[in-house]
Design a protein around this motif. Structure first.
Motif, PDB file in Angstrom:
ATOM      1  N   TRP A 119     -37.144  38.748 -14.775  1.00 11.42           N
ATOM      2  CA  TRP A 119     -35.989  37.872 -14.995  1.00 11.42           C
ATOM      3  C   TRP A 119     -35.499  37.297 -13.664  1.00 11.42           C
ATOM      4  O   TRP A 119     -35.178  36.103 -13.564  1.00 11.42           O
ATOM      5  CB  TRP A 119     -34.868  38.632 -15.709  1.00 11.42           C
ATOM      6  CG  TRP A 119     -33.505  38.093 -15.427  1.00 11.42           C
ATOM      7  CD1 TRP A 119     -32.491  38.708 -14.765  1.00 11.42           C
ATOM      8  CD2 TRP A 119     -33.001  36.797 -15.788  1.00 11.42           C
ATOM      9  NE1 TRP A 119     -31.397  37.898 -14.669  1.00 11.42           N
ATOM     10  CE2 TRP A 119     -31.679  36.701 -15.295  1.00 11.42           C
ATOM     11  CE3 TRP A 119     -33.530  35.698 -16.462  1.00 11.42           C
ATOM     12  CZ2 TRP A 119     -30.884  35.576 -15.463  1.00 11.42           C
ATOM     13  CZ3 TRP A 119     -32.746  34.563 -16.628  1.00 11.42           C
ATOM     14  CH2 TRP A 119     -31.440  34.508 -16.144  1.00 11.42           C
ATOM     15  N   GLU A 120     -35.447  38.122 -12.634  1.00 13.38           N
ATOM     16  CA  GLU A 120     -35.018  37.624 -11.328  1.00 13.38           C
ATOM     17  C   GLU A 120     -35.968  36.538 -10.815  1.00 13.38           C
ATOM     18  O   GLU A 120     -35.529  35.520 -10.274  1.00 13.38           O
ATOM     19  CB  GLU A 120     -34.935  38.773 -10.314  1.00 13.38           C
ATOM     20  CG  GLU A 120     -34.537  38.289  -8.928  1.00 13.38           C
ATOM     21  CD  GLU A 120     -34.316  39.423  -7.929  1.00 13.38           C
ATOM     22  OE1 GLU A 120     -34.012  40.557  -8.355  1.00 13.38           O
ATOM     23  OE2 GLU A 120     -34.439  39.159  -6.722  1.00 13.38           O
ATOM     24  N   SER A 161     -27.820  40.554 -14.561  1.00 18.90           N
ATOM     25  CA  SER A 161     -28.743  40.645 -15.690  1.00 18.90           C
ATOM     26  C   SER A 161     -28.744  39.349 -16.491  1.00 18.90           C
ATOM     27  O   SER A 161     -27.808  38.544 -16.418  1.00 18.90           O
ATOM     28  CB  SER A 161     -28.328  41.797 -16.613  1.00 18.90           C
ATOM     29  OG  SER A 161     -27.117  41.454 -17.286  1.00 18.90           O
ATOM     30  N   SER A 162     -29.792  39.166 -17.282  1.00 19.62           N
ATOM     31  CA  SER A 162     -29.844  37.990 -18.151  1.00 19.62           C
ATOM     32  C   SER A 162     -28.685  38.009 -19.139  1.00 19.62           C
ATOM     33  O   SER A 162     -28.118  36.961 -19.462  1.00 19.62           O
ATOM     34  CB  SER A 162     -31.176  37.934 -18.890  1.00 19.62           C
ATOM     35  OG  SER A 162     -31.381  39.104 -19.652  1.00 19.62           O
ATOM     36  N   ASP A 173     -38.666  41.875 -10.321  1.00 22.12           N
ATOM     37  CA  ASP A 173     -38.153  41.873 -11.686  1.00 22.12           C
ATOM     38  C   ASP A 173     -38.440  40.505 -12.311  1.00 22.12           C
ATOM     39  O   ASP A 173     -38.133  39.468 -11.710  1.00 22.12           O
ATOM     40  CB  ASP A 173     -36.650  42.137 -11.667  1.00 22.12           C
ATOM     41  CG  ASP A 173     -36.040  41.967 -13.036  1.00 22.12           C
ATOM     42  OD1 ASP A 173     -36.366  42.772 -13.926  1.00 22.12           O
ATOM     43  OD2 ASP A 173     -35.265  41.019 -13.227  1.00 22.12           O
ATOM     44  N   ALA A 212     -32.245  37.183 -22.818  1.00 20.93           N
ATOM     45  CA  ALA A 212     -31.325  38.229 -23.289  1.00 20.93           C
ATOM     46  C   ALA A 212     -31.457  38.445 -24.791  1.00 20.93           C
ATOM     47  O   ALA A 212     -31.346  39.577 -25.274  1.00 20.93           O
ATOM     48  CB  ALA A 212     -29.887  37.866 -22.923  1.00 20.93           C
TER      49      ALA A 212
END
Length: 269
Positions: free
Chosen positions: A105-106, A146-147, A103, A178
């Motif tokens: 963002w991760e 999550s962000s 992912d 986000a």
DNA sequence: ACCCAGGAAATTC
DNA sequence: GAATTTCATGGG
């Protein structure tokens, strides 16, 4: 539970080579971890990969891509091996490495945490982040937050994970992602220099963290992150060569070289 | 008390 | 602008 035939794939080489931080080895050589909010356990036996905790549909939709199993790494290794004898040795040392489709963002958040840090502590900080702010999945496993979740936090909220000076970097990255100020998905196809510059608008993201995000989070396989290990490796093992010399699969070469160098510290006095 | 860690920001020259 | 210092935390 799903079982599929695989080649050019080794669990420890891929999951414990510094590209991902959330996979743990069990007794017996299987690995358990979480990605995209799903917990699975992997075991590999005689060219057959078994994934416990998933089904055929989810395998096709998620894990086949996550482990990059439809790509011919044998062909990539052959091509890279012809570029330089030491690269041939490095690729032969861990021929089961694959570049994960994590992912984005991760990957971004994880490599922000990685700066001026060591791998065991990076893993601890990320686990504390997930335990504190992710969703519980059972068996003591948690999703990566999550962000949007992280964007709402303050540095004080992050104090328990002991990320130190990186806390405000994590929050800035979360807020920009986000809010859509930085659109990670658009970086899959943007020119690589533009994608890197876009990521570097985030506080705490320099060239190295940007390149790791592009390679490990957005699967830009031509990215060749240069950290302290890789700079040493380039000087000692590949004098005169630059990242561009490794071509469209430079990121794969980089991972072979990084792992080979970490496993052979005696090469760098 | 050192030194370093898959760096990058802040400060100084 | 390029070089140096600082940043928070933990392990050796």
């Amino acid at each position: 539970m799903v079982t599929v035939p695989v080649s050019d794939f080794a669990l420890a080489e891929t999951l414990d080579c510094g590209q991902a931080f959330r996979w743990r080895e069990n007794d017996g050589g299987s690995f358990t971890g979480v990605a995209f909010g799903k917990a699975i356990t992997l075991s590999l036996d005689g060219g057959k990969l078994t994934i416990d905790g998933t089904d055929e549909d989810e395998y096709s939709a998620l894990w086949e891509s996550y482990f990059d199993l439809s790509r011919d790494y044998g062909a990539i290794r052959t091509a890279l091996s012809g570029l330089h004898p030491t690269l041939r040795d490095a690729a032969a040392y861990a021929p089961g490495i694959r570049i994960l489709n994590q992912d984005p963002w991760e990957a971004l958040c994880s490599f922000v945490i990685s700066q001026n840090n060591n791998i065991p502590r990076i893993k601890l900080i990320i686990e504390r982040l997930c335990e504190a702010f992710g969703d519980e999945l059972g068996d003591g496993l948690y999703s990566f937050p999550s962000s949007g979740t992280i964007a709402a936090l303050s540095p004080d909220d992050l104090a328990p994970i002991r990320a130190g000076f990186r806390a405000r970097y994590i929050i800035d990255a979360a807020q920009k992602v986000a809010l859509g100020d930085v659109n990670l998905e658009s970086l899959r196809t943007a020119p690589i220099a533009d994608a890197r510059a876009e990521l570097m608008r985030i506080t705490g993201v320099g060239v190295k963290v940007a390149d790791c995000t592009l390679l490990y989070g957005l699967h830009r396989l031509d990215c060749f992150p240069l950290d302290v290990w890789m700079k040493r490796a380039m000087t000692v093992l590949f004098p005169g060569l630059t990242p561009e010399d490794f071509g469209e699969y430079g990121g794969v070469a980089q991972q072979y070289i990084f792992h080979y160098s970490r496993m052979h510290p005696e090469l760098f006095p």
